[in-house]
Enzyme design. Sequence first.
Site, PDB file in Angstrom:
ATOM      1  N   ASP A   1      -7.130   4.409  -4.350  1.00  0.00           N
ATOM      2  CA  ASP A   1      -7.773   4.289  -3.038  1.00  0.00           C
ATOM      3  C   ASP A   1      -8.356   5.687  -2.778  1.00  0.00           C
ATOM      4  OD1 ASP A   1      -7.856   2.265  -0.568  1.00  0.00           O
ATOM      5  OD2 ASP A   1      -7.535   4.232   0.293  1.00  0.00           O
TER       6      ASP A   1
ATOM      7  N   LYS B   1       0.862  -1.188   0.000  1.00  0.00           N
ATOM      8  CA  LYS B   1       0.000   0.000   0.000  1.00  0.00           C
ATOM      9  C   LYS B   1       0.887   1.224   0.000  1.00  0.00           C
ATOM     10  CE  LYS B   1      -4.406   1.150   0.246  1.00  0.00           C
ATOM     11  NZ  LYS B   1      -5.619   0.402  -0.183  1.00  0.00           N
TER      12      LYS B   1
END
Length: 451
Positions: free
Chosen positions: A165, A125
Amino acid sequence: MSHIQDVITKVKEKDPAQPEFHQAVEEVLASLEPTVERHPEFVEAKIYERIVEPDRVLMFRVPWEDDEGQVHVNRGFRVQFNNAIGPYKGGLRFHPSVNLGIIKFLGFEQIFKNSLTTLPMGGGKGGSDFDPKGKSDREVMRFCYAFMRELYRHIGPDVDVPAGDIGVGGREIGYLYGIYKKIRNEHTGVLTGKGREYGGSLIRPEATGYGAVYFAAEMLATRDMTAEGKAAIVSGSGNVSQYTTEKLLDLGAKPITLSDSSGVIVDKAGIDREKLAYVLELKNVRRGRIKEYAAEYDVPYYPDVSVWDVVRTEGLQAELAFPSATQNEIDAENAQALVDNGCIAVSEGANMPSTLDAINIYQENGLLYGPAKAANAGGVSTSGLEMSQNSLRLSWTREEVDQRLHGIMKSIHKASLEAAEAYGEPGDYLLGANIAGFLKVAKAMLAYGVI
Ligand code: NDP
Ligand code: 2IT
């Protein structure tokens, strides 16, 4: 102290300033207690200790110029957490609240989520504390260029494949991919969520929301129920919320709320397709605030609160809940309000939207609880399908991708239920998803020896 508790304590001691990471570790590892007894080889090889330590943490300076020529400096992150079963894979978040602890929690969750998808993807991430809100397109472009000028050297289609995201959608992926292609002089599947014209997959924008609703439908089916005619609370109004709402309409359910970080709208008549089209234009084209919906359709607006506060204070009745904004949006008090107002199923579109106390309340009250790493895995699954299409140099039809997505969501549901059953907690999707996701990664790590 149990082996697992010992690992959790050490994580907290090592990185005391990362509460979201502690929460994610605690939620996953607590479910893994029953694996310790059945797999002494994991304990011996220190798999539990290893899995909470990222392979690599990258933090870097991102300097960029605004439209007035002023220089700004943001911080960039990429946490390459675990690549035991495939290249690192996971989104990029651009939001002022981003810090290392948040990226680590997201990267850690991603390991197990990606394992559940059945596709070969490791966990990672990244992101930045950059705030895209109120910035011009050119400012966002210059920021994305500056961010990728460092990130490009750490990623690649077989190494690490970022995606979107919060705060990173089609526009940002376009800029990020454009500069990557320019620097590397290569056209590869290094990012997912790309535009259709340059390698993106059909259904990727819809996938997380569609998947969260497919997962809810699977859960309901275990009790011989469907979504049809049921009222649904949806939070947020971004990518996940929009396509959750669309799929709920496809299944004949009635979504009645949306929100953003400024407030909440409640539309008891139901957000229909026409109103949803308005939301897509408002949020994706004009980049406006959800407050405008209230004026457009003459419905109540509640400033400075969350959807879940409104459920509690207004006694909003709904059978279904789709938290789709951000972490820890539902606390114990609001979880209890959901139960009291007739909720039977929670399917998490956002990552870690429920506190540990909120989860306990769902479970004590027998709700169907679809944890994020299972319920929102449709997004990354379809990213995996985008990677496959890029490697094949082919693109599949909408129907083909949607069918594969639906099949993957069903298999995640089945694997979670089966693992829950096998480990003595039938119906516990949280325990089942954590164990099923973990076992595949742990076995791969064991096969590699001590690395
Ligand atoms: P978007 O940026 O498209 O939308 C986010 C929405 O949530 C916006 O309405 C935003 O409001 C609201 N929001 C964000 N942060 C906060 C906050 N701190 N407080 C209140 N509201 C907030 O993001 P996505 O829809 O892509 O992501 C939503 C959630 O889903 C995140 O948890 C993400 O990690 C998760 N997720 C996303 C996937 C994807 O494919 N995109 C896949 C799996 C999970 P505002 O505009 O005012 O900031
Ligand atoms: O949290 C997530 O799974 C995402 N933001 C999507 C990640 C991806 O690589 O598509």
